[in-house]
Design an enzyme around this catalytic site. Structure first.
Site, PDB file in Angstrom:
ATOM      1  N   THR A 167       0.715  -0.867  -0.351  1.00  6.73           N
ATOM      2  CA  THR A 167       0.505   0.279   0.223  1.00  6.73           C
ATOM      3  C   THR A 167       0.576   1.502   0.542  1.00  6.73           C
ATOM      4  O   THR A 167       0.484   2.062  -0.533  1.00  6.73           O
ATOM      5  CB  THR A 167      -0.845  -0.353   1.286  1.00  6.73           C
ATOM      6  OG1 THR A 167      -1.846  -1.272   1.108  1.00  6.73           O
ATOM      7  CG2 THR A 167      -1.715   0.815   1.108  1.00  6.73           C
ATOM      8  N   TYR A 222       4.156 -11.853   6.176  1.00  2.92           N
ATOM      9  CA  TYR A 222       3.387 -11.827   5.237  1.00  2.92           C
ATOM     10  C   TYR A 222       3.065 -12.576   4.317  1.00  2.92           C
ATOM     11  O   TYR A 222       3.255 -12.764   3.343  1.00  2.92           O
ATOM     12  CB  TYR A 222       3.485 -10.118   4.836  1.00  2.92           C
ATOM     13  CG  TYR A 222       2.215 -10.126   4.117  1.00  2.92           C
ATOM     14  CD1 TYR A 222       1.122 -10.034   4.541  1.00  2.92           C
ATOM     15  CD2 TYR A 222       2.362  -8.230   3.221  1.00  2.92           C
ATOM     16  CE1 TYR A 222      -0.189  -9.456   3.757  1.00  2.92           C
ATOM     17  CE2 TYR A 222       1.538  -8.012   2.641  1.00  2.92           C
ATOM     18  CZ  TYR A 222       0.425  -8.132   2.901  1.00  2.92           C
ATOM     19  OH  TYR A 222      -0.453  -7.660   2.385  1.00  2.92           O
ATOM     20  N   LYS A 282       0.818 -11.932   9.106  1.00  2.34           N
ATOM     21  CA  LYS A 282       0.122 -11.114   8.428  1.00  2.34           C
ATOM     22  C   LYS A 282      -0.964 -12.285   7.286  1.00  2.34           C
ATOM     23  O   LYS A 282       0.084 -12.220   6.712  1.00  2.34           O
ATOM     24  CB  LYS A 282       0.113 -10.144   7.916  1.00  2.34           C
ATOM     25  CG  LYS A 282      -0.580  -8.878   7.100  1.00  2.34           C
ATOM     26  CD  LYS A 282      -0.484  -7.560   6.522  1.00  2.34           C
ATOM     27  CE  LYS A 282      -0.847  -6.583   5.220  1.00  2.34           C
ATOM     28  NZ  LYS A 282      -0.760  -5.947   4.928  1.00  2.34           N
ATOM     29  N   VAL A 318      -3.872  -5.441  10.197  1.00  2.00           N
ATOM     30  CA  VAL A 318      -2.368  -4.618   9.660  1.00  2.00           C
ATOM     31  C   VAL A 318      -3.955  -4.750   8.277  1.00  2.00           C
ATOM     32  O   VAL A 318      -4.178  -4.907   7.092  1.00  2.00           O
ATOM     33  CB  VAL A 318      -2.074  -5.484   8.950  1.00  2.00           C
ATOM     34  CG1 VAL A 318      -0.794  -4.464   7.816  1.00  2.00           C
ATOM     35  CG2 VAL A 318      -0.679  -5.774   9.790  1.00  2.00           C
TER      36      VAL A 318
END
Length: 299
Positions: free
Chosen positions: A54, A142, A170, A210
């Site tokens: 992001t 992640y 995550k 998150v």
């Protein structure tokens, strides 16, 4: 100094994966990044992830990444955990990024599954271990096979959890069954990486989020997790259902694109996108307005 944390919540509970503001000419907007970081923490985030997807990390330089970490840490101090994305599909480069993030003052590292290369599980294990060995910072894995092409298998997660600095995951795998087994067997702090599944993942043991939509609805996310923790399942479900149009609208296209459109409309720092990302069309902008309005957010 890093914010207070516990083994159960090593990076806080509500983290926003922050966009990287750019100036009109496309350069890094340090002042804007600091203002946005402070705004997000004021809204209720106790953590921020910078230099993630992001944050347009595929298009920012090593120097820009380090400058951004330094600026955000300076802006929020010990009010929030600053977690720096520090992983590519090149392990040596990832180690360099991890060390640079630590030097810049990051409180933790986010290490994404190496993308495009499609390594075997042993390659994933060695990649994440090398990043965790590179600094003294705690690491959040992640797992996002939709982007990386390869999932982190449960057995690999369990192995990685034995590393003293790999403390969290995550989860953007979209599989509650596999999440349940991996969470139970690894003991890692589990964070939802898929806003639509925030509440379902809490129900199987996740400790926080998150989030991308945290740019827009952090108070609602905070209320949702507080309701869940207090045992008010009805209220948590009501908030989740209220936010469904927001979750849908923010991901009709790439989340950075919609997030920067919303921030710009709200007068917050965002700036342009870097190619290959492009701005919303007029029709897409109007659809986003309708989606957000249905979730109680006015632009």
């Amino acid at each position: 100094m890093a914010p207070t944390s516990t083994p159960q919540t090593p990076f806080g509970r509500v983290l926003t994966a922050m966009v990287t503001p750019f100036t009109a000419d496309g350069t890094l907007d340090i002042d804007g990044a600091q203002r946005l970081a402070a705004h997000l923490v004021d809204a209720g985030n106790d953590g921020l992830v910078v230099n993630g997807t992001t944050g347009e990390s595929p298009t920012t330089s090593n120097a820009e990444k380090a400058d951004l970490v330094r600026a955000v840490v300076e802006a929020v101090g010990d009010r929030a955990h600053v977690v720096a994305g520090a992983s590519t599909n090149d392990t040596r480069h990832s180690v360099e990024l991890a060390r640079a993030a630590a030097e810049a003052g990051a409180h933790g590292l986010l290490a994404v599954t190496p993308y495009y290369s499609k390594p075997p599980q042993e390659g994933l294990y060695r990649h994440f271990s090398a990043i965790a060995d590179a600094t003294d910072l705690p690491v959040m894995l992640y797992d996002i096979p939709g982007r990386s092409g390869v999932p982190i298998n449960t057995e690999t997660i369990v192995r990685l959890a034995e590393h003293p600095r790999i403390v969290a995951n995550k989860d953007a795998k979209g599989d509650l069954g596999r999440a349940s087994w991996a969470l139970a067997r690894s003991g890692l702090a589990w964070y939802s990486g898929d806003d639509m599944l925030n509440l379902p993942l809490l129900s199987v043991g996740a400790v926080g989020f998150v989030s991308v939509v945290g740019h827009v609805v952090t108070p609602d996310l905070r209320a949702l997790i507080d309701a869940h923790l207090s045992g008010d399942v009805t209220k948590a479900t009501e908030i989740h259902q209220k936010l469904l149009p927001v979750f849908t609208g923010m991901f009709r296209t790439q989340g950075v694109i919609t997030t920067k459109a919303v921030l710009t409309a709200q007068g917050l720092p965002a700036g342009p996108l870097r190619l290959p990302l492009v701005e919303l069309s007029a029709e897409e902008t109007e659809q986003l307005r309708r989606d957000l309005a249905a979730g109680g957010v006015q632009l």
